[in-house]
Design an enzyme around this catalytic site. Structure first.
Site, PDB file in Angstrom:
ATOM      1  CB  SER A 176      -6.682  -0.449   1.952  1.00 54.73           C
ATOM      2  OG  SER A 176      -7.405   0.639   1.422  1.00 54.73           O
ATOM      3  CG  HIS A 204      -3.525  -2.897   3.868  1.00 55.25           C
ATOM      4  ND1 HIS A 204      -4.389  -3.655   4.620  1.00 55.25           N
ATOM      5  CD2 HIS A 204      -4.036  -1.645   3.842  1.00 55.25           C
ATOM      6  CE1 HIS A 204      -5.392  -2.897   5.021  1.00 55.25           C
ATOM      7  NE2 HIS A 204      -5.208  -1.676   4.566  1.00 55.25           N
ATOM      8  CE  LYS A 235      -5.065  -1.499   8.077  1.00 55.46           C
ATOM      9  NZ  LYS A 235      -5.535  -0.689   9.161  1.00 55.46           N
TER      10      LYS A 235
HETATM   11  C1  PLP Z   1      -3.923   2.075   3.781  1.00 55.41           C
HETATM   12  C2  PLP Z   1      -4.384   2.411   5.158  1.00 55.41           C
HETATM   13  N1  PLP Z   1      -3.801   3.429   5.802  1.00 55.41           N
HETATM   14  C3  PLP Z   1      -4.187   3.777   7.050  1.00 55.41           C
HETATM   15  C4  PLP Z   1      -5.185   3.108   7.697  1.00 55.41           C
HETATM   16  C5  PLP Z   1      -5.606   3.567   9.052  1.00 55.41           C
HETATM   17  O1  PLP Z   1      -4.923   2.858  10.025  1.00 55.41           O
HETATM   18  P1  PLP Z   1      -5.538   2.739  11.510  1.00 55.41           P
HETATM   19  O2  PLP Z   1      -6.605   1.696  11.418  1.00 55.41           O
HETATM   20  O3  PLP Z   1      -4.373   2.351  12.357  1.00 55.41           O
HETATM   21  O4  PLP Z   1      -6.089   4.080  11.859  1.00 55.41           O
HETATM   22  C6  PLP Z   1      -5.811   2.022   7.058  1.00 55.41           C
HETATM   23  C7  PLP Z   1      -6.868   1.192   7.668  1.00 55.41           C
HETATM   24  O5  PLP Z   1      -7.492   1.300   8.568  1.00 55.41           O
HETATM   25  C8  PLP Z   1      -5.415   1.675   5.755  1.00 55.41           C
HETATM   26  O6  PLP Z   1      -6.018   0.678   5.112  1.00 55.41           O
END
Ligand code: PLP
Length: 404
Positions: A176, A204, A235
């Site tokens: 990320s 992502h 996203k």
């Molecule tokens: C790699 C990754 N996994 C999980 C999440 C968490 O997802 P959510 O925003 O739906 O809680 C994020 C970002 O927020 C992320 O970048």
């Protein structure tokens, strides 16, 4: 001074103070930020679907048809037909036997890891995995082995040491904060050799890579080889929530054991319907994924022409590492003054000494916007350089979790 005031003071001293900025209107490529018009270069609305008319209409209609809230956990009375329909559509899109919706990516990662990794087991986690994976490891009763970033040799060393114990390997598909892609083929190979389960977080990579935007696992030709694939709806799919794709027995196990699913209210129907419309658009218009990739390439080239290094990124996430957190904030503010919003990312989101501007390109940006922004960012980074101070004293700010 109160304890809270002291803690805040410490955060400020380390250049790590955060405040909430305010966007007016939808998450388009251009927004009003704290009242000023800016080009938005740090949103994960990669395909421009969060503000697409069909997605908005689907969410509005769902609110009229099913109401706004689900009213309860899915295991009580919150499981509605709209949830089931999206699960079926995602399972079909991903070529998976089953799909289970979760409230968010954070809840999916913490829930799945703590369900699958039990006392005596070992979780193998990449050192640059997202904080929600780190927290999942913490919540699990298992031991965690953090392997060097994208290093199959280090992972294998750990697997060998832990032979005979239950093992779960967890990795982001696309990282990320660095935009690079996990070595999934090697990971699967090791998992098969050492009898470990594999979980991949496609937050992502869903909608951004692979055939038709099906993600990093599909891109690597590994459909059906990963035990648990997590993806988010917030996203590229422009809404909110998350899904887990897996085999049917695994889905039943998660419904019975994942505390973040059991003890949390089901996703609101408008969010589910919005994600469903976004998925339909993704399937109908795969050209959006290609446009995103072309924009990412154009931005990478433009940044490089301006003398900025985007590290190991291969995707729409382009980090420009500045180092010191205050210099990164100065660069962010400098770019903002010229009309480009690219949030500085600092510890504990990234390791100490690697504070950065994390540029997130969207399919809805134009080439000329990106070229212009690259010039603005390069100037802002250069001007922030002399202001770069010695790195923060303490490795980890007390009160935050360390990075892994
Ligand atoms: C790699 C990754 N996994 C999980 C999440 C968490 O997802 P959510 O925003 O739906 O809680 C994020 C970002 O927020 C992320 O970048």
């Amino acid at each position: 001074m109160s304890d809270i005031a002291e803690q805040l003071e410490q955060i400020r001293d380390r250049g790590l103070y955060r405040r909430l900025r305010l966007i007016s209107g939808p998450q388009g490529p251009r927004v009003l930020l704290d009242g000023d018009p800016v080009l938005l270069l740090c949103s994960n609305n990669y395909l421009g679907l969060a503000d697409h008319p069909r997605v908005r209409e689907a969410a509005a209609e769902a609110a009229m048809r099913w109401g706004v809230g689900a009213g309860a956990s899915r295991l009580v009375s919150g499981n509605m037909t709209v949830h089931r329909r999206l699960e079926e559509q995602i399972a079909e899109f991903k070529g998976s036997a089953a799909c289970v919706l979760f409230g968010s990516g954070y809840l999916a990662n913490t829930g799945v890891i703590s369900s699958l990794a039990r006392a005596g087991d070992v979780v193998f986690s990449d050192e640059l995995n997202h904080a929600s994976i780190v927290d999942g490891c913490r919540m699990a009763r298992a031991e965690t082995f953090v392997y060097d970033h994208c290093d199959p040799d280090h992972l294998e060393w750990g697997l060998r040491e832990a032979e005979g114990r239950g093992a779960l390997i967890v990795t982001d598909g696309v990282f990320s904060m660095d935009g690079d892609v996990a070595p999934l083929e090697e990971i699967v190979e090791l998992a098969q050799r050492y009898d470990a389960r594999v979980m991949v977080d496609e937050a992502h990579s869903t909608g951004t890579m692979g055939p038709g935007g099906r993600g990093a696992v599909a891109d690597a030709g590994l459909d059906g080889e990963i035990d648990v694939v997590v993806g988010t709806l917030g996203k590229a799919l422009g809404s909110y929530g998350a899904y887990v794709c897996c085999e049917k027995p695994m889905a039943k196990y998660l419904v019975n054991t994942a505390r973040s699913l059991i003890f949390s209210t089901a996703l609101p129907p408008p969010a589910v319907a919005g994600a469903m419309a976004a998925l339909e658009l993704l399937i109908e218009q795969p050209g959006r994924v290609d446009k995103l990739a072309r924009n990412a390439e154009a931005m990478r080239d433009a940044l490089s022409a301006e003398g900025l290094d985007t590290g190991i990124s291969e995707t729409q996430i382009l980090p420009v590492v500045v180092g010191d957190p205050r210099a990164a904030m100065d660069a962010c503010e400098g770019a903002l003054a010229q009309g480009v919003f690219c949030q500085a990312i600092r510890p504990p989101t990234v390791p100490d000494g690697s504070s950065r501007l994390r540029i997130a390109v969207m399919a809805s940006h134009t080439r000329s916007e990106l070229r212009w922004a690259a010039g603005v960012l390069a100037r802002a980074v250069r001007e922030a350089e002399p202001a770069r101070r010695a790195p923060a004293k303490d490795k980890v700010f007390d009160g935050y979790a360390e990075a892994a």
